[in-house]
Design a protein around this motif. Structure first.
Motif, PDB file in Angstrom:
ATOM      1  N   LEU A 188      -3.570   7.381   2.820  1.00 43.53           N
ATOM      2  CA  LEU A 188      -3.522   6.208   1.951  1.00 43.53           C
ATOM      3  C   LEU A 188      -3.935   6.611   0.543  1.00 43.53           C
ATOM      4  CD1 LEU A 188      -3.288   3.047   1.780  1.00 43.53           C
ATOM      5  CD2 LEU A 188      -5.743   2.988   2.305  1.00 43.53           C
ATOM      6  N   GLY A 204      11.452   3.219   3.683  1.00 37.16           N
ATOM      7  CA  GLY A 204      12.081   4.396   4.252  1.00 37.16           C
ATOM      8  C   GLY A 204      11.541   5.715   3.734  1.00 37.16           C
ATOM      9  N   ILE A 253       1.762   3.778  14.991  1.00 34.53           N
ATOM     10  CA  ILE A 253       2.906   4.030  14.116  1.00 34.53           C
ATOM     11  C   ILE A 253       3.594   5.298  14.633  1.00 34.53           C
ATOM     12  CG2 ILE A 253       3.620   4.593  11.750  1.00 34.53           C
ATOM     13  CD1 ILE A 253       0.240   3.142  11.997  1.00 34.53           C
ATOM     14  N   ASN A 311       4.150   0.267   2.191  1.00 33.57           N
ATOM     15  CA  ASN A 311       3.856  -0.503   3.401  1.00 33.57           C
ATOM     16  C   ASN A 311       3.383  -1.884   2.984  1.00 33.57           C
ATOM     17  OD1 ASN A 311       0.774  -0.694   5.094  1.00 33.57           O
ATOM     18  ND2 ASN A 311       2.694  -1.297   6.094  1.00 33.57           N
ATOM     19  N   TYR A 364       1.326   5.579   0.729  1.00 29.97           N
ATOM     20  CA  TYR A 364       0.855   6.717   1.500  1.00 29.97           C
ATOM     21  C   TYR A 364       1.557   7.986   1.024  1.00 29.97           C
ATOM     22  CZ  TYR A 364      -0.519   2.813   4.361  1.00 29.97           C
ATOM     23  OH  TYR A 364      -1.070   1.619   4.785  1.00 29.97           O
ATOM     24  N   TRP A 398      -6.186   7.528   9.833  1.00 30.40           N
ATOM     25  CA  TRP A 398      -5.107   7.927  10.728  1.00 30.40           C
ATOM     26  C   TRP A 398      -5.568   9.052  11.647  1.00 30.40           C
ATOM     27  CZ3 TRP A 398       0.365   6.596   9.986  1.00 30.40           C
ATOM     28  CH2 TRP A 398       0.588   5.674   8.956  1.00 30.40           C
ATOM     29  N   TYR A 418       1.329   8.179  15.850  1.00 23.28           N
ATOM     30  CA  TYR A 418       0.039   8.131  15.176  1.00 23.28           C
ATOM     31  C   TYR A 418      -0.706   6.857  15.574  1.00 23.28           C
ATOM     32  CZ  TYR A 418       1.985  11.507  11.776  1.00 23.28           C
ATOM     33  OH  TYR A 418       2.546  12.607  11.157  1.00 23.28           O
ATOM     34  N   LYS A 476      12.403  11.797  10.031  1.00 26.82           N
ATOM     35  CA  LYS A 476      12.655  10.423   9.604  1.00 26.82           C
ATOM     36  C   LYS A 476      11.375   9.749   9.110  1.00 26.82           C
ATOM     37  CE  LYS A 476      16.691   9.778  12.562  1.00 26.82           C
ATOM     38  NZ  LYS A 476      17.380   8.888  13.538  1.00 26.82           N
ATOM     39  N   GLY A 477      11.492   8.459   8.810  1.00 27.86           N
ATOM     40  CA  GLY A 477      10.378   7.733   8.231  1.00 27.86           C
ATOM     41  C   GLY A 477       9.436   7.120   9.255  1.00 27.86           C
ATOM     42  N   LEU A 478       8.456   6.400   8.736  1.00 26.76           N
ATOM     43  CA  LEU A 478       7.430   5.784   9.569  1.00 26.76           C
ATOM     44  C   LEU A 478       7.906   4.438  10.113  1.00 26.76           C
ATOM     45  CD1 LEU A 478       4.440   6.428   7.148  1.00 26.76           C
ATOM     46  CD2 LEU A 478       4.972   7.721   9.224  1.00 26.76           C
ATOM     47  N   TYR A 507       5.418   6.773   1.081  1.00 25.88           N
ATOM     48  CA  TYR A 507       5.861   5.580   1.793  1.00 25.88           C
ATOM     49  C   TYR A 507       5.107   4.352   1.296  1.00 25.88           C
ATOM     50  CZ  TYR A 507       7.954   8.742   5.230  1.00 25.88           C
ATOM     51  OH  TYR A 507       8.705   9.712   5.856  1.00 25.88           O
ATOM     52  N   TRP A 532       6.229   1.101  12.229  1.00 26.10           N
ATOM     53  CA  TRP A 532       5.082   0.433  12.848  1.00 26.10           C
ATOM     54  C   TRP A 532       5.485  -0.062  14.233  1.00 26.10           C
ATOM     55  CZ3 TRP A 532       4.677  -5.093  13.589  1.00 26.10           C
ATOM     56  CH2 TRP A 532       3.412  -5.519  14.048  1.00 26.10           C
ATOM     57  N   SER A 553       0.869  -1.168   0.000  1.00 26.04           N
ATOM     58  CA  SER A 553       0.000   0.000   0.000  1.00 26.04           C
ATOM     59  C   SER A 553       0.911   1.224   0.000  1.00 26.04           C
ATOM     60  CB  SER A 553      -0.945   0.007   1.206  1.00 26.04           C
ATOM     61  OG  SER A 553      -0.238  -0.162   2.414  1.00 26.04           O
ATOM     62  N   PHE A 562       7.186  -0.650   6.909  1.00 27.16           N
ATOM     63  CA  PHE A 562       7.171   0.514   6.039  1.00 27.16           C
ATOM     64  C   PHE A 562       8.514   0.657   5.334  1.00 27.16           C
ATOM     65  CE2 PHE A 562       3.256   2.759   6.892  1.00 27.16           C
ATOM     66  CZ  PHE A 562       2.865   2.304   8.140  1.00 27.16           C
ATOM     67  N   ASP A 613      -3.485  -2.516   4.943  1.00 27.79           N
ATOM     68  CA  ASP A 613      -3.114  -1.120   4.838  1.00 27.79           C
ATOM     69  C   ASP A 613      -3.705  -0.342   6.011  1.00 27.79           C
ATOM     70  OD1 ASP A 613      -5.340  -1.982   2.702  1.00 27.79           O
ATOM     71  OD2 ASP A 613      -5.984  -0.221   3.840  1.00 27.79           O
ATOM     72  N   PHE A 614      -3.232   0.876   6.214  1.00 31.42           N
ATOM     73  CA  PHE A 614      -3.735   1.751   7.272  1.00 31.42           C
ATOM     74  C   PHE A 614      -4.601   2.813   6.607  1.00 31.42           C
ATOM     75  CE2 PHE A 614      -1.460  -0.041  10.787  1.00 31.42           C
ATOM     76  CZ  PHE A 614      -0.347  -0.630  10.205  1.00 31.42           C
ATOM     77  N   GLN A 619       6.939   8.322  14.082  1.00 32.46           N
ATOM     78  CA  GLN A 619       7.819   8.968  13.107  1.00 32.46           C
ATOM     79  C   GLN A 619       8.740   9.936  13.843  1.00 32.46           C
ATOM     80  OE1 GLN A 619       5.847  11.381  10.064  1.00 32.46           O
ATOM     81  NE2 GLN A 619       7.388  10.715   8.585  1.00 32.46           N
TER      82      GLN A 619
END
Lengths: 107, 118
Positions: free
Chosen positions: A45, A100, B38, A88, A35, B108, B95, B44-46, A86, B48, A33, A98, B104-105, B40
């Protein structure tokens, strides 16, 4: 491995097409998926499943997958598409993972 | 319309426990789906952290599993995160999100910044 790898940065000329990729072994078994995240905002999403868009996401966003690589394509990129993207997915245990992230610049 | 809202302290001292709650409206947690956290770090990135089903079944990120507890309160339609023994590396925007049927999410919260500092 459950890691997902993305290019850190990509640029595209206004109105042109750009592909953002995500690589990982788990993508051979599970869909990615995608984002979109703009500064100071929560991720949104944009693509899920084989190639599905949530309500309200423009049809210029599309997804595809081949082997261990998933791709997000923006056909006719607009200025408002400039954002971080991103990918996922999940591993065989059900854990989420996820990538980077890819910073997209629209020139 | 499903809405999620995080709440909790914005500042936590090193070695203490970070506690956050996610209130869900527009959908009953008891009706299904997994619900997750999740984070962040700044710039930087996400990442989980983990997810929970209304029954209490949980999945945790293996790298955080020893410090994370996620729980659900269906009577209040909310779920919570506890992260113990925090350090500066746990400073992040946290989050909460709904994990859809495809993994998928799809919904949010707006996110809440938690800073770990003495």
């Amino acid at each position: 491995s459950s890691e997902l790898t993305q290019d850190p940065a990509v640029s595209v000329a206004l109105g042109q097409t750009v592909r953002i990729t995500c690589q990982g072994d788990s993508l051979r078994s599970y869909y990615a998926s995608w984002y979109q995240q703009k500064p100071g905002q929560a991720p949104v999403l944009v693509i899920y499943g084989k190639n599905n868009r949530p309500s309200g996401i423009p049809d210029r966003f599309s997804g595809s997958s081949s082997g261990n690589t998933a791709s997000l394509t923006i056909t006719g990129a607009q200025a408002e598409d400039e954002a971080d993207y991103y990918c996922n997915s999940r591993d065989s245990s059900g854990n989420a993972v996820f990538g980077g992230g890819t910073q997209l610049t629209v020139l | 319309q499903v809405q999620l809202q995080e709440s909790g302290p914005g500042l936590v001292k090193p070695s203490e426990t970070l506690s956050l709650t996610c209130a869900v409206s527009g959908y009953s947690i008891s009706s299904g789906y997994y619900w997750g956290w999740i984070r962040q770090p700044p710039g930087k990135g996400l990442e989980w952290i983990g997810s929970i089903y209304h029954s209490g079944s949980t999945y945790y990120n293996p790298s955080l599993k020893s410090r994370v507890t996620i729980s659900v309160d269906t009577s209040k339609n909310q779920f919570s995160l506890k992260l113990s023994s925090v350090t500066a590396a746990d400073t992040a925007v946290y989050y909460c999100a709904r994990r859809g049927g495809n993994g998928d999410f799809d919904y949010w919260g707006q996110g809440t910044l938690v800073t770990v500092s003495s």
